[in-house]
Structure formats: C-alpha cells, structure tokens
Design a protein around this motif. Structure first.
Motif, PDB file in Angstrom:
ATOM      1  N   MET A  84       0.789  -1.422  -0.001  1.00 24.45           N
ATOM      2  CA  MET A  84      -0.105  -0.175   0.016  1.00 24.45           C
ATOM      3  C   MET A  84       0.725   1.241  -0.014  1.00 24.45           C
ATOM      4  O   MET A  84       0.189   2.497   0.055  1.00 24.45           O
ATOM      5  N   LEU A  85       2.018   1.140  -0.008  1.00 22.14           N
ATOM      6  CA  LEU A  85       2.991   2.280   0.037  1.00 22.14           C
ATOM      7  C   LEU A  85       3.423   2.751  -1.391  1.00 22.14           C
ATOM      8  O   LEU A  85       3.587   1.885  -2.252  1.00 22.14           O
ATOM      9  N   PRO A  86       4.018   3.835  -1.665  1.00 19.54           N
ATOM     10  CA  PRO A  86       4.585   4.239  -2.973  1.00 19.54           C
ATOM     11  C   PRO A  86       5.687   3.321  -3.290  1.00 19.54           C
ATOM     12  O   PRO A  86       6.577   2.935  -2.571  1.00 19.54           O
ATOM     13  N   LYS A  87       5.807   3.184  -4.584  1.00 22.91           N
ATOM     14  CA  LYS A  87       6.675   2.281  -4.869  1.00 22.91           C
ATOM     15  C   LYS A  87       8.145   3.186  -5.518  1.00 22.91           C
ATOM     16  O   LYS A  87       8.925   2.873  -6.469  1.00 22.91           O
ATOM     17  N   HIS A  88       8.100   4.023  -4.887  1.00 18.99           N
ATOM     18  CA  HIS A  88       9.359   5.054  -5.238  1.00 18.99           C
ATOM     19  C   HIS A  88       9.736   5.835  -3.936  1.00 18.99           C
ATOM     20  O   HIS A  88       8.934   5.808  -2.752  1.00 18.99           O
ATOM     21  N   LEU A  89      10.879   6.381  -3.882  1.00 17.23           N
ATOM     22  CA  LEU A  89      11.356   6.997  -2.680  1.00 17.23           C
ATOM     23  C   LEU A  89      10.776   8.345  -2.176  1.00 17.23           C
ATOM     24  O   LEU A  89      10.695   9.139  -3.201  1.00 17.23           O
ATOM     25  N   ALA A  90       9.927   8.428  -1.484  1.00 12.95           N
ATOM     26  CA  ALA A  90       8.840   9.506  -1.084  1.00 12.95           C
ATOM     27  C   ALA A  90       9.437  10.429   0.057  1.00 12.95           C
ATOM     28  O   ALA A  90      10.338   9.935   0.711  1.00 12.95           O
ATOM     29  N   MET A  91       9.214  11.556  -0.112  1.00 12.10           N
ATOM     30  CA  MET A  91       9.360  12.541   0.983  1.00 12.10           C
ATOM     31  C   MET A  91       8.141  12.794   1.771  1.00 12.10           C
ATOM     32  O   MET A  91       7.289  12.788   1.695  1.00 12.10           O
ATOM     33  N   GLY A  92       8.668  12.993   3.229  1.00 14.27           N
ATOM     34  CA  GLY A  92       7.676  13.346   4.037  1.00 14.27           C
ATOM     35  C   GLY A  92       8.133  14.436   5.026  1.00 14.27           C
ATOM     36  O   GLY A  92       9.405  14.732   5.133  1.00 14.27           O
ATOM     37  N   VAL A  93       7.273  15.077   5.742  1.00 15.53           N
ATOM     38  CA  VAL A  93       7.731  15.938   6.833  1.00 15.53           C
ATOM     39  C   VAL A  93       6.842  15.716   8.028  1.00 15.53           C
ATOM     40  O   VAL A  93       5.722  15.376   8.067  1.00 15.53           O
ATOM     41  N   GLU A  94       7.278  16.411   9.341  1.00  8.62           N
ATOM     42  CA  GLU A  94       6.624  16.585  10.333  1.00  8.62           C
ATOM     43  C   GLU A  94       5.597  17.778  10.351  1.00  8.62           C
ATOM     44  O   GLU A  94       6.131  18.914   9.614  1.00  8.62           O
ATOM     45  N   ASN A  95       4.205  17.564  10.747  1.00  3.74           N
ATOM     46  CA  ASN A  95       3.226  18.745  10.298  1.00  3.74           C
ATOM     47  C   ASN A  95       2.129  18.320  11.293  1.00  3.74           C
ATOM     48  O   ASN A  95       1.623  17.262  11.125  1.00  3.74           O
ATOM     49  N   SER A  96       1.926  19.095  12.015  1.00  4.15           N
ATOM     50  CA  SER A  96       0.741  18.931  13.002  1.00  4.15           C
ATOM     51  C   SER A  96      -0.377  19.955  13.246  1.00  4.15           C
ATOM     52  O   SER A  96      -0.573  20.642  12.179  1.00  4.15           O
ATOM     53  N   ALA A  97      -1.003  19.718  14.349  1.00  5.20           N
ATOM     54  CA  ALA A  97      -1.996  20.779  14.630  1.00  5.20           C
ATOM     55  C   ALA A  97      -1.964  22.124  14.341  1.00  5.20           C
ATOM     56  O   ALA A  97      -0.856  22.911  14.549  1.00  5.20           O
ATOM     57  N   GLY A  98      -2.502  22.778  13.385  1.00  4.71           N
ATOM     58  CA  GLY A  98      -2.397  24.295  13.032  1.00  4.71           C
ATOM     59  C   GLY A  98      -1.534  24.307  12.122  1.00  4.71           C
ATOM     60  O   GLY A  98      -1.204  25.496  11.701  1.00  4.71           O
ATOM     61  N   GLN A  99      -0.897  23.402  11.299  1.00  2.00           N
ATOM     62  CA  GLN A  99       0.452  23.491  10.385  1.00  2.00           C
ATOM     63  C   GLN A  99      -0.255  23.033   8.777  1.00  2.00           C
ATOM     64  O   GLN A  99       0.707  23.108   8.071  1.00  2.00           O
ATOM     65  N   SER A 100      -1.431  22.602   8.984  1.00  2.00           N
ATOM     66  CA  SER A 100      -1.779  21.672   7.492  1.00  2.00           C
ATOM     67  C   SER A 100      -1.520  22.752   6.388  1.00  2.00           C
ATOM     68  O   SER A 100      -1.186  22.250   5.047  1.00  2.00           O
ATOM     69  N   SER A 101      -1.841  24.113   6.461  1.00  2.00           N
ATOM     70  CA  SER A 101      -1.950  24.887   5.411  1.00  2.00           C
ATOM     71  C   SER A 101      -0.179  25.294   5.044  1.00  2.00           C
ATOM     72  O   SER A 101      -0.021  25.811   3.745  1.00  2.00           O
ATOM     73  N   GLN A 102       0.485  24.809   5.752  1.00  2.00           N
ATOM     74  CA  GLN A 102       1.946  25.241   5.624  1.00  2.00           C
ATOM     75  C   GLN A 102       2.687  24.092   5.244  1.00  2.00           C
ATOM     76  O   GLN A 102       4.230  23.838   5.098  1.00  2.00           O
ATOM     77  N   MET A 103       1.920  22.742   4.737  1.00  2.00           N
ATOM     78  CA  MET A 103       2.562  21.589   4.651  1.00  2.00           C
ATOM     79  C   MET A 103       3.414  21.752   3.243  1.00  2.00           C
ATOM     80  O   MET A 103       2.848  22.526   2.236  1.00  2.00           O
ATOM     81  N   ILE A 104       4.375  20.930   3.070  1.00  2.00           N
ATOM     82  CA  ILE A 104       5.093  20.995   1.798  1.00  2.00           C
ATOM     83  C   ILE A 104       4.141  20.336   0.840  1.00  2.00           C
ATOM     84  O   ILE A 104       3.995  19.174   1.077  1.00  2.00           O
ATOM     85  N   ASN A 105       3.797  20.866  -0.229  1.00  2.00           N
ATOM     86  CA  ASN A 105       2.698  20.252  -0.884  1.00  2.00           C
ATOM     87  C   ASN A 105       3.193  18.895  -1.668  1.00  2.00           C
ATOM     88  O   ASN A 105       2.399  17.893  -1.866  1.00  2.00           O
ATOM     89  N   GLU A 106       4.182  18.845  -2.109  1.00  2.00           N
ATOM     90  CA  GLU A 106       4.650  17.420  -2.811  1.00  2.00           C
ATOM     91  C   GLU A 106       5.161  16.451  -1.927  1.00  2.00           C
ATOM     92  O   GLU A 106       4.863  15.133  -2.281  1.00  2.00           O
ATOM     93  N   ALA A 107       5.218  16.856  -0.615  1.00  2.00           N
ATOM     94  CA  ALA A 107       5.416  15.647   0.197  1.00  2.00           C
ATOM     95  C   ALA A 107       4.392  14.588   0.506  1.00  2.00           C
ATOM     96  O   ALA A 107       3.105  15.053   0.550  1.00  2.00           O
TER      97      ALA A 107
END
Length: 422
Positions: free
Chosen positions: A48-71
């Motif tokens: 169920m996970l992407p078949k490529h090397l994926a990026m992610g970031v810590e992002n929590s309460a009140g931060q969703s609008s500042q998420m890195i879009n591509e992550a």
C-alpha cells in the motif's frame, strides 16, 4: 478547542534523544572486522506504500496549510504522560487529536505516520531509558491500554496508518542487555489481559505490541527503531564497521520473535550547528568524502552501508526519520536560534537542484530506504516552517526558518522524477 500550545511544548520536551553514548573507536575485536553483504532475505515492500522514494515532513495541529505540497508522508508525535491523560487528552473527546490528524491527512492526500513515544514520559519521569516505568505494573497496564486505544482509532480510520514505535527503546534494551530475554519488563505482570502468557522481558513486550496490532488494527504498518548506537559503539562518531553493527542490531531484532513491518532509522536528532554551539560538540557536520582516518568512507557512505545490511538481514524497508533541516546554502541558516546549519539535506538534494541528479538518493533507495521524513528533534532546531516567527532573514529567501530550502528542493526532486525503489 485544540490545545496546540501545550501539545507543541510537550512534543519538544519529549522529542527523542535521549542520552549521549560514549562509543569506542574500534570495532569489537572478538568478531570479524568485516562481514560481507551476501545475505539473501526476501525483500518486503508493503503493497500500500508508494513504489518510489518518497518525501515526508513533520506537520501537526495548525500546520496543515504550511505543509510542503509535494511531500507524501505527514508525521506527528503522540507523546506524553499517559498516567495523566497523555496525548489522548490533547483534544476533546479523548483521542480526538489522533482522529483529527488522520482525517485531515487523508483529505490532504498524504499517508499518516505517528511516532508513538509514551513509555519514557509516563509518570512525568522522562527517564530515558525508561527502566523504572517498564518495571511498574501500574504504568505498564496503563501503557497497554493506551496502545490499544490508538490502535482502535486507527482501525476506525480504516486506511493505511504507519506507527513508528518508541524511538530508541529497543536500542537501549540492546545496549544494556544484548540478550532480549535478560531485560526486565512487567509484561504479563502488568495484569493486562492481552499481555497474559508473554514473558516479562523485551521479547514479551515486542510480541504483545505486534499481537495487539494484529488483533485491533491490521491496517497499521508497524515500524521498529534501529539506533546507530544500540551495540554500544556509535556508528558514525566512532567510525565503526557498518556491516558489523547492522548485523548485531538485526540479530537483536530477530531475537525478539516479533514481526514488525518496517525499520525506522535516523542520521541525527539535532542540526549540526545546534550540536556544535549549544551542545558543545565537535566534528558535527557529516563528512562527504572518504579519508584514511575514516576507512576511506564518507559518513554518508558508512550510514548507507549500515542501512543496506539491516535491509538485507531483515528484508524490511527503511524510513529515515526526523532528518535535520538546516543547510549551508541559505543566508537564513546562520547558526542562530531556529536557523542552525546542517549538511544532510543538501548532500542529497543540492545535486537534484543543480542538475536533476538523484544518484545519491538512488544509492540509499538501493540500500532499502523508501522515505525521507524531515523534522525537528528540539524546539530551537531549524524548520521548514517559520517557527521562529522572525519573517524573512535572508535576502531573496522565504520566511521559513531554513530560507525555504527544503520546500524548493523537495519540489525539484519530484519534478526530476522520483527514484524507483527496488
């Protein structure tokens, strides 16, 4: 009303690490100086996970609008004193913080990741390693109740959830008692129903954690944490044999007799500039070129070989977590509070930015890595957000604490074409 301020403060107070390890400069002479990477364990890539090397970031309460879009991955801590409510009390009703995070992450089109870190701060002790808490039957009973609660929330959510289980806990268990059966943990002695019949040691704990996942939330992918220093010899600082340390760490994991799905590992939990100026450490930047004093290996190559051996020994894919976000390229990163320098993001991402060169990322993907998750290990460390709230600090740069470097390079990575994982 969300208790955002309290949550962020608590996360920074309990964010891993943990104790410094004094490590020998030489490998254990009772074992071979080098172990060839020739093992053949069936590689396991969760479907169920992407078949490529994926990026992610810590992002929590009140931060969703500042998420890195591509992550593609979004992670947050669940941490606190479970004896007085812990993470479950951060919203009303109980557990709503986790529910909100899952629902919001799904709406954003990301995969949710929880870092579950609750045995250390229980009873407000913040003792790491948490030997007192693990030998308190009342704490352990409450701990298993808390574990069941988050699993039930994940099951109700229904989609894939990744849980990163107790960073460094197994590392400490291995370092102090390299035989999993010799540790002391009140597992069945907790009196908790799901823990009955299991041994009162690290094996029993790991087996209960996995069995409860199987029972209450089979949609959860469960990751154990492989600490670089778990053998008592620090991989990078001590310039130790990467295959040997990985072999010993994987052997300890196998001795638990519990089937986790993924491995979590980390470069470090602080920016290099922070470690140098705040923690008074030396040689904090990772070497990018091999030298005779470093066995002709860069620190990045030593770590890659460690990860590769872990992957080969266990057949499990690896997520690199809480990667420092400082850089040496932007004026914003000037080694002041919230703007500390580091060279780990740019080692991988600068070639992508310069010429769409993803070879360094591909090298790590070939070693079993499937995700880079960027996040802070301390409140004063560098962020991809404007956590310092000091606006634009570098000419022609964004207000983010890293000068916008991570946003720009992650976007460039996906534009270049994400690296396929084997």
């Amino acid at each position: 009303m969300q208790r955002i301020t309290f949550f962020l403060l608590l996360v920074f107070l309990v964010s891993c690490k943990k104790a410094e390890i004094s490590s020998p400069s030489d490998s254990d002479s009772s074992l071979p100086a080098h172990i060839e990477s020739t093992v053949n364990v069936s590689q396991s890539m969760p479907a169920m996970l992407p078949k490529h090397l994926a990026m992610g970031v810590e992002n929590s309460a009140g931060q969703s609008s500042q998420m890195i879009n591509e992550a593609e991955y979004r992670y947050t801590y669940l941490a606190g004193d479970i004896m007085s409510g812990g993470w479950a009390s951060w919203n009303f009703p109980s557990g709503q913080f986790a529910r909100n995070f899952l629902q919001q992450t799904q709406q954003m089109g990301k995969t949710p990741v929880f870092t579950y870190y609750n045995i250390v701060p229980a009873r407000g002790l913040n003792q790491d390693p948490a030997f007192a808490n693990m030998n308190d039957s009342e704490v352990m009973r409450k701990y298993f109740e808390d574990w069941k609660f988050i699993l039930q929330i994940c099951k109700e959510f229904g989609n894939t959830v990744i849980i990163h289980y107790e960073p460094d806990l197994l590392g400490y268990m291995e370092m102090y008692k390299d035989d999993a059966s010799k540790s002391s943990i009140k597992v069945s002695q907790s009196g908790y129903a799901d823990a009955q019949g299991y041994s009162n040691d690290a094996r029993g704990l790991a087996q209960v954690i996995v069995s409860m996942r199987d029972k209450y939330a089979p949609n959860v992918l469960l990751g154990w944490h492989a600490s670089q220093w778990a053998t008592g010899a620090d991989l990078v600082k001590g310039k130790n044999n990467p295959e040997l340390l990985a072999y010993k760490t994987a052997a300890y994991y196998k001795s638990l007799g519990a089937s986790f799905d993924l491995i979590f590992a980390e470069f470090a939990d602080r920016d290099a500039g922070y470690d140098q100026l705040v923690n008074n450490k030396t040689n904090t930047m990772w070497s990018t070129d091999g030298a005779g004093t470093n066995d002709n290996m860069s620190d990045f190559e030593r770590f890659r070989r460690f990860l590769k051996r872990l992957n080969q020994e266990t057949g499990q894919k690896i997520m690199l977590w809480q990667i420092p976000m400082g850089n040496t390229k932007t004026l914003t990163c000037n080694n002041t509070n919230g703007h500390y320098k580091d060279n780990r993001p740019e080692y991988f991402m600068q070639p992508v930015l310069d010429s769409r060169n993803t070879s360094r990322l591909n090298d790590y993907a070939q070693a079993g890595v499937i995700a880079f998750l960027f996040g802070k290990g301390a409140a004063a460390c560098t962020s991809y957000l404007d956590n310092a709230n000091d606006g634009v600090t570098g000419s022609n740069e964004s207000s983010d604490d890293d000068g916008g470097y991570l946003r720009k390079t992650v976007k460039a990575y996906y534009a270049a074409g994400a690296v396929t994982v084997p």
